[in-house]
Design an enzyme around this catalytic site. Structure first.
Site, PDB file in Angstrom:
ATOM      1  N   VAL A  71      22.243   1.372  10.968  1.00  0.00           N
ATOM      2  CA  VAL A  71      20.855   1.278  10.501  1.00  0.00           C
ATOM      3  C   VAL A  71      20.616  -0.067   9.829  1.00  0.00           C
ATOM      4  CG1 VAL A  71      19.150   2.222   8.896  1.00  0.00           C
ATOM      5  CG2 VAL A  71      20.538   3.761  10.291  1.00  0.00           C
ATOM      6  N   GLU A  95      24.663  -2.127   1.288  1.00  0.00           N
ATOM      7  CA  GLU A  95      25.937  -1.466   1.020  1.00  0.00           C
ATOM      8  C   GLU A  95      26.027  -0.365   2.053  1.00  0.00           C
ATOM      9  OE1 GLU A  95      28.602   0.873   0.458  1.00  0.00           O
ATOM     10  OE2 GLU A  95      27.434   1.744  -1.180  1.00  0.00           O
ATOM     11  N   CYS A 129      31.021   6.505   0.174  1.00  0.00           N
ATOM     12  CA  CYS A 129      31.421   5.403   1.050  1.00  0.00           C
ATOM     13  C   CYS A 129      32.762   4.828   0.627  1.00  0.00           C
ATOM     14  CB  CYS A 129      30.344   4.322   1.080  1.00  0.00           C
ATOM     15  SG  CYS A 129      29.781   3.807  -0.543  1.00  0.00           S
TER      16      CYS A 129
END
Length: 347
Positions: A71, A95, A129
């Protein structure tokens, strides 16, 4: 959106569709704390709808994005295609994904390593993440590490968040559940992998994925490369004498470079591994799990496929949202355009 707003900007905040409630609560806290209306503007819209409006607007000045690598790359492409429309060149901070590693050498303390693997991979159901997702363990210590890890994992409780003694809860939505179950089922069938712990999935009363450990029989197995974002840890056991070659695998197996950890009691090896893997993790941990960065104490962010490494929670990120102006005031302006070298030589 708080960092750009703190630096004097008006921000539009579009949360993920799976985070609208938490975003709403945070916005209520901001307002209760005295944030004026119109500084941070929380909008609930789909990604494509928001992007079509925001990324084509002349006043678009920057984006602070957290989400998937794909994205973010699409956003960057769209910004490039619309660059001629903007009043200024946008600041782009991202990020994105991670395939975070734990690397142990033969001197690593086995119990401490096992606990770091469990916490690093399964806290928040691995939905960070920074979560440990791939682990490299030398053959000489693997049997004992596996035994300790398995014994600890057997005590882990899974259930709803209302019970604070549950270490693992459901994953965030059905698409995440289905994706994770697909990888786990595939590992059960593949010759190059083996599910050694967990592997059960049940969405009858919630999207529950049991903490799962996959043993990869080759270092480039798919779950060693792709971000899963769930409670799945893949372990690759390497021969002790192949440590240097395995460090090369850590560097090249994944496109990401977010977090990573080294476990060793050898200061020589720690320094060697930290230097060898300096481009593999923006946040690097020594004898600790690769998660837990705290704003204001440990700035967070990585490079390569993991983002722009602007280190959220630090002054470096804050400065990205400023427009620097230099001012000079002259109190003795010149009254002659010539310089001394223009004058004739006086002998």
């Amino acid at each position: 959106p708080a960092a750009p707003a703190m630096m004097g900007n008006v921000a539009v905040w579009k949360p993920s569709k799976t985070a609208v409630y938490s975003a709403g609560v945070i916005m209520e806290i901001f307002k209760e704390a005295g944030l004026p209306d119109g500084v941070i503007n929380l909008v609930y819209a789909s990604g494509p709808v928001a992007a079509d409006t925001v990324l084509t607007h002349p006043d678009f000045a920057g984006i602070h994005f957290t989400g998937s690598t794909a994205v973010f790359q699409s956003i960057w492409k769209t910004i490039g295609e619309n660059i001629y429309k903007y009043k200024s060149y946008p600041r782009i901070v991202g990020e994105t994904g991670g395939k975070d590693f734990i690397f142990a050498d033969p001197t690593a303390k086995k119990r401490e390593l096992a606990i770091a693997m469990l916490r690093g991979a399964f806290e928040y159901q691995g939905q960070k993440c920074s979560a440990a997702s791939r682990c490299y363990v030398p053959a000489s210590i693997w049997p004992e590490v596996k035994e300790i890890f398995g014994a600890e994992l057997a005590t882990v409780k899974m259930g709803p968040v209302e019970d604070f003694t549950n270490f693992v809860n459901a994953v965030i939505d059905e698409s995440s559940f289905d994706k994770l179950k697909g990888f786990i089922d595939r590992a059960k069938e593949d010759e190059d992998a083996e599910v050694i712990f967990g592997g059960n999935c049940d969405k009858s009363v919630g999207y529950f994925v049991e903490p799962t450990v996959i043993l990869a029989k080759k270092p480039d197995y798919i779950t060693m490369k792709e971000e899963l974002f769930g409670p799945v840890l893949t372990v690759y056991v390497y021969e002790d004498e192949d440590m240097d070659a395995t460090l090369d695998l850590v560097d090249t197996t994944s496109i990401y470079a977010l977090t990573g950890a080294v476990w060793s009691q050898s200061r020589y090896n720690i320094e060697k591994i930290a230097k060898r893997l300096e481009n593999c993790a923006g946040n690097f941990y020594i004898n600790d799990k690769p998660t837990g960065a705290v704003v204001g104490q440990q700035p967070f962010g990585g490079a390569r496929g993991s983002g722009t490494d602007d280190k959220a929670g630090s002054i470096f990120n804050m400065l990205r949202w400023t427009a620097i102006r230099t001012i000079k005031e002259n109190f003795v302006p010149p009254v002659d355009y010539t310089y001394p070298n223009f004058q004739p030589d006086n002998e």
